[in-house]
Design an enzyme around this catalytic site. Sequence first.
Site, short mmCIF file in Angstrom:
data_model
loop_
_atom_site.label_atom_id
_atom_site.label_comp_id
_atom_site.label_asym_id
_atom_site.label_seq_id
_atom_site.Cartn_x
_atom_site.Cartn_y
_atom_site.Cartn_z
N ARG A 127 1.45 8.35 6.95
CA ARG A 127 1.75 8.20 8.38
C ARG A 127 3.24 8.06 8.62
O ARG A 127 3.98 7.61 7.77
CB ARG A 127 1.04 6.95 8.93
CG ARG A 127 -0.42 7.16 9.18
CD ARG A 127 -1.09 5.87 9.56
NE ARG A 127 -0.97 4.90 8.48
CZ ARG A 127 -1.24 3.61 8.62
NH1 ARG A 127 -1.61 3.13 9.78
NH2 ARG A 127 -1.13 2.80 7.59
N ALA A 176 -4.14 1.12 12.02
CA ALA A 176 -5.53 1.01 11.53
C ALA A 176 -6.28 -0.15 12.16
O ALA A 176 -7.50 -0.21 12.07
CB ALA A 176 -5.55 0.88 10.02
N PHE A 178 -4.03 -1.00 6.41
CA PHE A 178 -4.56 -2.37 6.32
C PHE A 178 -5.65 -2.49 5.26
O PHE A 178 -5.64 -1.78 4.27
CB PHE A 178 -5.03 -2.86 7.70
CG PHE A 178 -3.87 -3.01 8.66
CD1 PHE A 178 -2.74 -3.74 8.30
CD2 PHE A 178 -3.89 -2.41 9.90
CE1 PHE A 178 -1.68 -3.87 9.18
CE2 PHE A 178 -2.82 -2.55 10.78
CZ PHE A 178 -1.71 -3.28 10.41
N LYS A 190 6.96 -6.33 10.65
CA LYS A 190 6.52 -5.76 9.38
C LYS A 190 7.59 -4.91 8.70
O LYS A 190 7.58 -4.72 7.49
CB LYS A 190 5.27 -4.91 9.66
CG LYS A 190 4.51 -4.57 8.40
CD LYS A 190 3.28 -3.77 8.74
CE LYS A 190 2.83 -2.99 7.54
NZ LYS A 190 3.70 -1.85 7.22
N LYS A 216 0.83 -1.22 0.00
CA LYS A 216 0.00 0.00 0.00
C LYS A 216 0.86 1.27 0.00
O LYS A 216 0.63 2.17 -0.78
CB LYS A 216 -0.90 0.06 1.24
CG LYS A 216 -2.13 -0.78 1.15
CD LYS A 216 -2.95 -0.65 2.40
CE LYS A 216 -2.21 -1.05 3.66
NZ LYS A 216 -1.80 -2.45 3.74
N TRP A 236 6.98 -0.36 -7.98
CA TRP A 236 8.04 -0.90 -7.13
C TRP A 236 9.30 -1.12 -7.99
O TRP A 236 10.38 -0.70 -7.63
CB TRP A 236 7.57 -2.20 -6.49
CG TRP A 236 8.61 -2.89 -5.64
CD1 TRP A 236 8.93 -2.59 -4.35
CD2 TRP A 236 9.44 -3.99 -6.02
NE1 TRP A 236 9.91 -3.45 -3.91
CE2 TRP A 236 10.24 -4.31 -4.90
CE3 TRP A 236 9.58 -4.74 -7.19
CZ2 TRP A 236 11.18 -5.35 -4.93
CZ3 TRP A 236 10.50 -5.77 -7.21
CH2 TRP A 236 11.29 -6.06 -6.10
N THR A 275 3.95 1.57 -0.87
CA THR A 275 4.67 1.59 -2.14
C THR A 275 3.78 2.19 -3.23
O THR A 275 4.21 3.06 -4.01
CB THR A 275 5.09 0.15 -2.52
OG1 THR A 275 5.81 -0.42 -1.43
CG2 THR A 275 5.93 0.13 -3.78
N PHE A 282 4.11 -8.21 -8.88
CA PHE A 282 5.31 -8.87 -8.34
C PHE A 282 5.93 -9.67 -9.46
O PHE A 282 5.23 -10.14 -10.37
CB PHE A 282 4.94 -9.79 -7.17
CG PHE A 282 4.83 -9.07 -5.85
CD1 PHE A 282 3.80 -8.15 -5.63
CD2 PHE A 282 5.74 -9.29 -4.83
CE1 PHE A 282 3.70 -7.47 -4.43
CE2 PHE A 282 5.64 -8.62 -3.62
CZ PHE A 282 4.63 -7.71 -3.41
P1 ADP Z 1 2.07 -2.06 3.04
O1 ADP Z 1 2.00 -0.57 3.01
O2 ADP Z 1 0.91 -2.71 2.39
O3 ADP Z 1 2.36 -2.62 4.38
P2 ADP Z 1 4.64 -1.69 1.80
O4 ADP Z 1 4.40 -0.74 0.70
O5 ADP Z 1 5.23 -1.17 3.07
O6 ADP Z 1 3.32 -2.49 2.14
O7 ADP Z 1 5.54 -2.85 1.23
C1 ADP Z 1 5.92 -3.95 2.05
C2 ADP Z 1 7.16 -4.61 1.45
O8 ADP Z 1 6.83 -5.23 0.21
C3 ADP Z 1 8.29 -3.62 1.15
O9 ADP Z 1 9.52 -4.19 1.56
C4 ADP Z 1 8.26 -3.48 -0.36
O10 ADP Z 1 9.56 -3.25 -0.91
C5 ADP Z 1 7.73 -4.81 -0.81
N1 ADP Z 1 7.02 -4.71 -2.08
C6 ADP Z 1 5.99 -3.86 -2.35
N2 ADP Z 1 5.60 -4.01 -3.63
C7 ADP Z 1 6.39 -4.96 -4.18
C8 ADP Z 1 6.48 -5.56 -5.49
N3 ADP Z 1 5.66 -5.19 -6.45
N4 ADP Z 1 7.43 -6.50 -5.67
C9 ADP Z 1 8.25 -6.87 -4.67
N5 ADP Z 1 8.22 -6.36 -3.43
C10 ADP Z 1 7.30 -5.41 -3.18
#
Ligand code: ADP
Length: 564
Positions: free
Chosen positions: A101, A280, A308, A112, A72, A416, A74, A388
Amino acid sequence: TVQVLSDLEIAQQATLQPIADIAEAAGVPAAAFEPYGKFKAKLNVEQIPDTGRRGQVVLVSAVSPTPAGEGKSTLTVGLADSLSRAFSQDGSGRRAMIALREPSLGPTLGMKGGATGGGYSQVLPMEEINLHFTGDFHAITTANNALCALIDNHIYQGNALNIDPRRITFKRVLDMNDRALREVVIGLGGPTQGVPRQDGFDITVASEIMAVFCLSKNLEELKERIGRITFGYDYQRKPLTVAELGVEGALTLLLKEALKPNLVQTIAGTPALVHGGPFANIAHGCNSVIATSLARRLADVVVTEAGFGADLGAEKYLDITSRAADIAPDAVVLVATVRALKMHGGLAKSELSTPNLAALQKGVANLERHIANVRQFGLDPVISINRFSADSAEELDWLVSWCESQQVAVAVADVWGRGGGGDGGDELAAKVLKALATPNQFDHLYPLDLPVKEKIELIAGQIYRASQVEFAPAALKRLAEIEANGWNSLPVCIAKTQYSFSDDATLLGAPSGFTLHVRDLVPKTGAGFVVALTGAVMTMPGLPKIPAALAMNVDAQGRAVGLS
Ligand code: ADP
């Protein structure tokens, strides 16, 4: 996409612009700019003239999270970068901005990781934002614990307010996952050490001070809200407020610098206000309304995240946050991943890298439920599939056509891997701009005059799809107190596991017909909501067996290692 660098390595290799340049490009006047080092600044909102601009708000939420990760933050960062890119290409001169946030150290050291996005869609400086940042959470923790010290001192010094030490509901906090502090006894050691009583710690991001910090439009309102906090009851069961203790001024003073929003930048140079950070699941889940409102004054489109799944973060944004300030969303983005949906379809985490269309087709029920829920608020979501590298073309194609069959806008994004500053989010930005240009019929789920019990039943039935709500004896008692004290018109903030629509973290997909168990209620009269604690959810989390801290280090030059 092939990406070999970690989030931290990408962040460390990025070239940052001086924060003064970012502020200037964002339209921040010099008088409002207060640098905190080279790449962070606080903004003095009072010094920013109101030109009448009110940017549109895009709320980013997601399917129910899984340990597979949805991305999210990201996507929030990547979408804003993609919008900035679209605005520079179309020559419109429009601006995009992020309101996000601040990360909590609990999950950073726990399971996390941090919360600055990932890959080529991150806010920077990543290390500083994830570790202490500008000290806001420390200020909030201190203000919270100052109140606790003042309450205990009041009892020790003669207890003029007749405070019942067994009925103090306001707990101490720490920005850490520390299960050993959930229940504590304080004041031991004899008459000069204070009055012994049972107490407990919550994590800072679940505290009412964090909530009032994030829901206040200015310092005056913050002071009023702190004064309204009910910290406990006297021996006649009368609720006692901070104003009766007379310390709301001191607590607000402790928070005055923290209340100024923090300006940082993304890898692509988009300005971001990173400010406040309630969780959240156990709190209301969104950055400060000061930051979002300021971003609306500075930019044409503001992208903000509700934590979330949409059952928690988005519902709370739409029923609580958007009532506290004029920041109702103009568009909602739901982040989904093939991986998470396959987990909702029954696969184990270890099986997610293998294509499995059948599991995806089963797990899409989770996304379907969230789409229907967002539509209940009169908003049509845009689905952003966070790509991904292990996703197969067949799976992605199927998910896109499924979304189309639901008449919902959809885009596959690779912000990403390619960055929103690159072309990874172009299609998503175009779909979001189209949604922003389409009027919606946004309305809250419930009217405020519905009694608290019925509000809980309504959310449980319409958003979670529970067939009934079971209130434990303690919760029923609280409901009677809520009615007697005139708090029935407050909105409710349900504390529930983020992993399931139900209060059972193992019930994935789109469960229905279950019982939601409300074990207790906590009226937060400063924040202006009643927290309903469901299932086994904890307001002080614990650390996992292998905490992220085990992989973290710092080298002799002061560079972080293993921060994620
Ligand atoms: P959330 O906000 O949903 O908790 P984040 O944006 O913090 O998720 O991402 C969680 C982890 O997943 C980070 O380490 C990020 O680099 C990884 N991630 C996010 N999108 C991808 C993707 N498309 N491919 C690989 N890793 C990803």
